[in-house]
Design an enzyme around this catalytic site. Sequence first.
Site, PDB file in Angstrom:
ATOM      1  N   GLU A  52       0.986  -1.393   0.073  1.00  0.00           N
ATOM      2  CA  GLU A  52      -0.056   0.312   0.403  1.00  0.00           C
ATOM      3  C   GLU A  52       0.972   0.702   0.135  1.00  0.00           C
ATOM      4  OE1 GLU A  52      -3.135   0.661  -0.661  1.00  0.00           O
ATOM      5  OE2 GLU A  52      -3.303  -1.312  -0.528  1.00  0.00           O
ATOM      6  N   TYR A 135      -6.135   7.032   3.772  1.00  0.00           N
ATOM      7  CA  TYR A 135      -5.922   5.920   2.866  1.00  0.00           C
ATOM      8  C   TYR A 135      -5.504   4.613   3.096  1.00  0.00           C
ATOM      9  CZ  TYR A 135      -5.592   2.873  -0.577  1.00  0.00           C
ATOM     10  OH  TYR A 135      -5.443   2.088  -1.772  1.00  0.00           O
ATOM     11  N   ASP A 153      -9.533   5.889  -3.016  1.00  0.00           N
ATOM     12  CA  ASP A 153      -8.411   6.184  -3.358  1.00  0.00           C
ATOM     13  C   ASP A 153      -8.790   6.172  -4.988  1.00  0.00           C
ATOM     14  OD1 ASP A 153      -9.037   3.600  -4.250  1.00  0.00           O
ATOM     15  OD2 ASP A 153      -6.813   2.981  -4.728  1.00  0.00           O
TER      16      ASP A 153
END
Length: 361
Positions: A52, A135, A153
Amino acid sequence: MLSYAPEKQAPHGGTAALQDRLLAWYDRHARRLPWRALPGRRPDPYRVWLSEIMLQQTTVATVGPYFEVFLSRWPCLEDLAAASLEEVLTAWAGLGYYARARNLHKCARVLVESHGGRFPEEESELRKLPGIGPYTAAAIAAIAFDRPAAPVDGNWERVVARLFAIRTPLPAAKPALKKAAGSLVPRQRPGDFAQAVMDLGATVCLPGRPKCLLCPVAELCAARYLDIAPLLPGKAPKAEKPTRRGIAFWITDARGRLLLRRRPEHGLLGGMVEVPSTEWREENWAEADALGQAPLAADWRPLPGRVRHTFTHFHLELEVWSGHGEGDIPHGRWVSLDMLGEQALPSVMRKVVAHALKHGF
Ligand code: SF4
């Protein structure tokens, strides 16, 4: 059909159907990604976190080889925490947004030193860690720990804007999109659902040309019903990027070694290695001005052409001046050309190297 009224918190008609259809579609069509756990296997939080962080502002195709290198060099959190920052930056070189690498390293150390080498499972705790924003915290909580969270996202934003036909352009639409996204998260399998939306956005609900005929939730999609899907999400016009200019000094010594310099820890390309250059500014450089910023005295020869690179907020044009010199400079080091691959050179500096080699400095 899904509808969205910002003033209402109640679930929308069709939400359960959307969850079911999307999860069933994911079971059949989930992308096979190097960091993804195989069906039925528990995801490894270290892999989820690493991927990520790497995927922020970067495509899946670009991240793949870097992810493999990191995982083979540092198979677990403890290994990464034990590495030096320089080693991590060197392995990250070329991936861009180098603050991510510095924070990755810092985060690994914090987790090992203060969390017993384990990731917290709550979004709110994850957000306290270096480099983990809203996020990424949501993505780790959902994917690694199956917590109900919406990692919104670009893919999520596009899918949600279309499902609910939210016409407000980005970035003003972000709060509404986040709220609408949160209303979709199921109690069962929220981690798979998060990845299902990501995959739908990456393979079906594409920017500009959604493949609605292949979409498992087409019957529930407001934008498709209204025939406005390709237009969403709207985007406010972007400001023009300015162009900055600089001179890079390609200095070799009598042994053919190149002078490199480590950039300050903070700021753009922080901690990375560079071919020393003037500052980068919008104004053109007069020769005397540029010479005032050369790290060593030399008999300079400008190489033909320019190196061009684009950063998030500006374009950069670098001239490369070549010369021979001797001596030391603060944070400098002399490196033989066959060892350049071992240096934490960011993409723009790799371009400078390629340019100098091409023009036979
Ligand atoms: Fe996207 Fe089309 Fe599916 Fe709507 S129907 S979610 S626009 S692919």
